[in-house]
Design a protein around this motif. Structure first.
Motif, PDB file in Angstrom:
ATOM      1  N   MET A  55       0.852  -1.186   0.000  1.00 16.92           N
ATOM      2  CA  MET A  55       0.000   0.000   0.000  1.00 16.92           C
ATOM      3  C   MET A  55       0.891   1.240   0.000  1.00 16.92           C
ATOM      4  N   ARG A  56       0.433   2.278  -0.698  1.00 20.99           N
ATOM      5  CA  ARG A  56       1.298   3.442  -0.859  1.00 20.99           C
ATOM      6  C   ARG A  56       0.462   4.723  -0.862  1.00 20.99           C
ATOM      7  N   ALA A  57       1.044   5.774  -0.250  1.00 22.83           N
ATOM      8  CA  ALA A  57       0.475   7.112  -0.361  1.00 22.83           C
ATOM      9  C   ALA A  57       1.368   7.916  -1.291  1.00 22.83           C
ATOM     10  N   GLN A  58       0.782   8.798  -2.068  1.00 24.76           N
ATOM     11  CA  GLN A  58       1.618   9.662  -2.908  1.00 24.76           C
ATOM     12  C   GLN A  58       0.925  10.987  -3.176  1.00 24.76           C
ATOM     13  N   CYS A  59       1.751  11.971  -3.556  1.00 24.42           N
ATOM     14  CA  CYS A  59       1.218  13.276  -3.926  1.00 24.42           C
ATOM     15  C   CYS A  59       0.609  13.198  -5.324  1.00 24.42           C
ATOM     16  N   GLN A  60       0.055  14.311  -5.768  1.00 23.91           N
ATOM     17  CA  GLN A  60      -0.562  14.341  -7.102  1.00 23.91           C
ATOM     18  C   GLN A  60       0.426  13.969  -8.202  1.00 23.91           C
ATOM     19  N   CYS A  61       1.660  14.506  -8.132  1.00 26.18           N
ATOM     20  CA  CYS A  61       2.600  14.279  -9.238  1.00 26.18           C
ATOM     21  C   CYS A  61       3.398  12.994  -9.059  1.00 26.18           C
ATOM     22  N   GLY A  62       3.348  12.391  -7.864  1.00 26.52           N
ATOM     23  CA  GLY A  62       4.019  11.111  -7.639  1.00 26.52           C
ATOM     24  C   GLY A  62       5.461  11.216  -7.183  1.00 26.52           C
ATOM     25  N   GLN A  63       5.948  12.439  -6.992  1.00 28.17           N
ATOM     26  CA  GLN A  63       7.342  12.649  -6.583  1.00 28.17           C
ATOM     27  C   GLN A  63       7.586  12.200  -5.141  1.00 28.17           C
ATOM     28  N   LEU A  64       6.615  12.459  -4.244  1.00 25.59           N
ATOM     29  CA  LEU A  64       6.754  12.152  -2.812  1.00 25.59           C
ATOM     30  C   LEU A  64       5.838  10.976  -2.477  1.00 25.59           C
ATOM     31  N   THR A  65       6.418   9.895  -1.978  1.00 25.86           N
ATOM     32  CA  THR A  65       5.632   8.687  -1.702  1.00 25.86           C
ATOM     33  C   THR A  65       5.930   8.167  -0.299  1.00 25.86           C
ATOM     34  N   VAL A  66       4.978   7.429   0.254  1.00 27.26           N
ATOM     35  CA  VAL A  66       5.163   6.733   1.532  1.00 27.26           C
ATOM     36  C   VAL A  66       4.665   5.305   1.353  1.00 27.26           C
ATOM     37  N   GLU A  67       5.531   4.337   1.605  1.00 24.24           N
ATOM     38  CA  GLU A  67       5.122   2.934   1.587  1.00 24.24           C
ATOM     39  C   GLU A  67       4.515   2.588   2.943  1.00 24.24           C
ATOM     40  N   LEU A  68       3.342   1.951   2.925  1.00 23.38           N
ATOM     41  CA  LEU A  68       2.591   1.639   4.144  1.00 23.38           C
ATOM     42  C   LEU A  68       2.477   0.132   4.312  1.00 23.38           C
ATOM     43  N   PRO A  69       2.423  -0.359   5.564  1.00 20.28           N
ATOM     44  CA  PRO A  69       2.283  -1.801   5.775  1.00 20.28           C
ATOM     45  C   PRO A  69       0.881  -2.318   5.460  1.00 20.28           C
ATOM     46  N   GLY A  70      -0.116  -1.438   5.304  1.00 19.50           N
ATOM     47  CA  GLY A  70      -1.503  -1.854   5.071  1.00 19.50           C
ATOM     48  C   GLY A  70      -2.415  -0.814   5.657  1.00 19.50           C
ATOM     49  N   PRO A  71      -3.711  -1.108   5.750  1.00 15.20           N
ATOM     50  CA  PRO A  71      -4.632  -0.135   6.325  1.00 15.20           C
ATOM     51  C   PRO A  71      -4.312   0.118   7.794  1.00 15.20           C
ATOM     52  N   SER A  72      -4.551   1.340   8.268  1.00 18.80           N
ATOM     53  CA  SER A  72      -4.348   1.663   9.674  1.00 18.80           C
ATOM     54  C   SER A  72      -5.676   1.593  10.405  1.00 18.80           C
ATOM     55  N   PRO A  73      -5.691   1.065  11.647  1.00 24.73           N
ATOM     56  CA  PRO A  73      -6.920   1.106  12.433  1.00 24.73           C
ATOM     57  C   PRO A  73      -7.158   2.467  13.080  1.00 24.73           C
ATOM     58  N   ALA A  74      -6.192   3.382  12.957  1.00 22.24           N
ATOM     59  CA  ALA A  74      -6.284   4.682  13.644  1.00 22.24           C
ATOM     60  C   ALA A  74      -6.470   5.799  12.627  1.00 22.24           C
ATOM     61  N   VAL A  75      -7.690   5.923  12.129  1.00 19.13           N
ATOM     62  CA  VAL A  75      -8.012   6.974  11.165  1.00 19.13           C
ATOM     63  C   VAL A  75      -8.785   8.064  11.904  1.00 19.13           C
ATOM     64  N   VAL A  76      -8.337   9.310  11.761  1.00 13.64           N
ATOM     65  CA  VAL A  76      -8.932  10.422  12.497  1.00 13.64           C
ATOM     66  C   VAL A  76      -9.363  11.509  11.519  1.00 13.64           C
ATOM     67  N   ALA A  77     -10.619  11.946  11.659  1.00 14.11           N
ATOM     68  CA  ALA A  77     -11.118  13.086  10.896  1.00 14.11           C
ATOM     69  C   ALA A  77     -10.994  14.322  11.773  1.00 14.11           C
ATOM     70  N   CYS A  78     -10.412  15.401  11.228  1.00 14.75           N
ATOM     71  CA  CYS A  78     -10.257  16.636  11.995  1.00 14.75           C
ATOM     72  C   CYS A  78     -10.911  17.787  11.244  1.00 14.75           C
ATOM     73  N   HIS A  79     -11.818  18.463  11.964  1.00 15.08           N
ATOM     74  CA  HIS A  79     -12.600  19.549  11.362  1.00 15.08           C
ATOM     75  C   HIS A  79     -12.052  20.919  11.737  1.00 15.08           C
TER      76      HIS A  79
END
Ligand SMILES: [Zn+2]
Ligand SMILES: [Zn+2]
Length: 132
Positions: A1-25
């Motif tokens: 699993m991977r996160a990336q910016c719009q252009c794909g230059q900056l990426t983060v490899e992830l081990p899988g889904p996280s159980p700690a998802v937080v919405a901040c308003h």
């Protein structure tokens, strides 16, 4: 699993889904994300591999802590963030992972500035301000 910016230059490899998802308003997350609220999936930093160049922006939080966002200097997308309150954790922008199957938020914070049409459904903890 991977996160990336719009252009794909900056990426983060992830081990899988996280159980700690937080919405901040909070207003700062609205401005940071350009959306009515920000959603970050938190991971221990040592489980992640960052590649590419990120630019940092640090600000004070309403609770007197520090919050740092890291974004792509080319396309401007925030890819991850970190709070001084939990320095060993990294919050990866859920929009940067762009997987509709990801788990829903377990916490919804700063609801005092939540847009009136937003609801965060399901088994979620609600906080008017930051998590206590
Ligand atoms: Zn980019
Ligand atoms: Zn926020």
């Amino acid at each position: 699993m991977r996160a990336q910016c719009q252009c794909g230059q900056l990426t983060v490899e992830l081990p899988g889904p996280s159980p700690a998802v937080v919405a901040c308003h909070c207003i700062a997350c609205q401005r940071r994300s350009g959306s009515p609220f920000g959603v970050l999936a938190y991971y221990p930093e040592d489980l992640l591999t960052v590649a590419g160049e990120g630019k940092r922006f640090e600000r004070a939080t309403d609770e007197g802590s520090r919050f740092e966002t890291v974004f792509c200097p080319e396309c401007g997308s925030t890819v991850y963030a970190r709070t001084a309150k939990h320095p060993s954790m990294i919050g990866v922008a859920v929009g940067a992972i762009a997987d509709p199957a990801l788990p829903a938020p377990v916490r919804s914070v700063w609801e005092e500035s939540m847009h009136h049409w937003v609801t965060v459904p399901g088994e979620v903890q609600h906080f008017a301000k930051g998590r206590v």
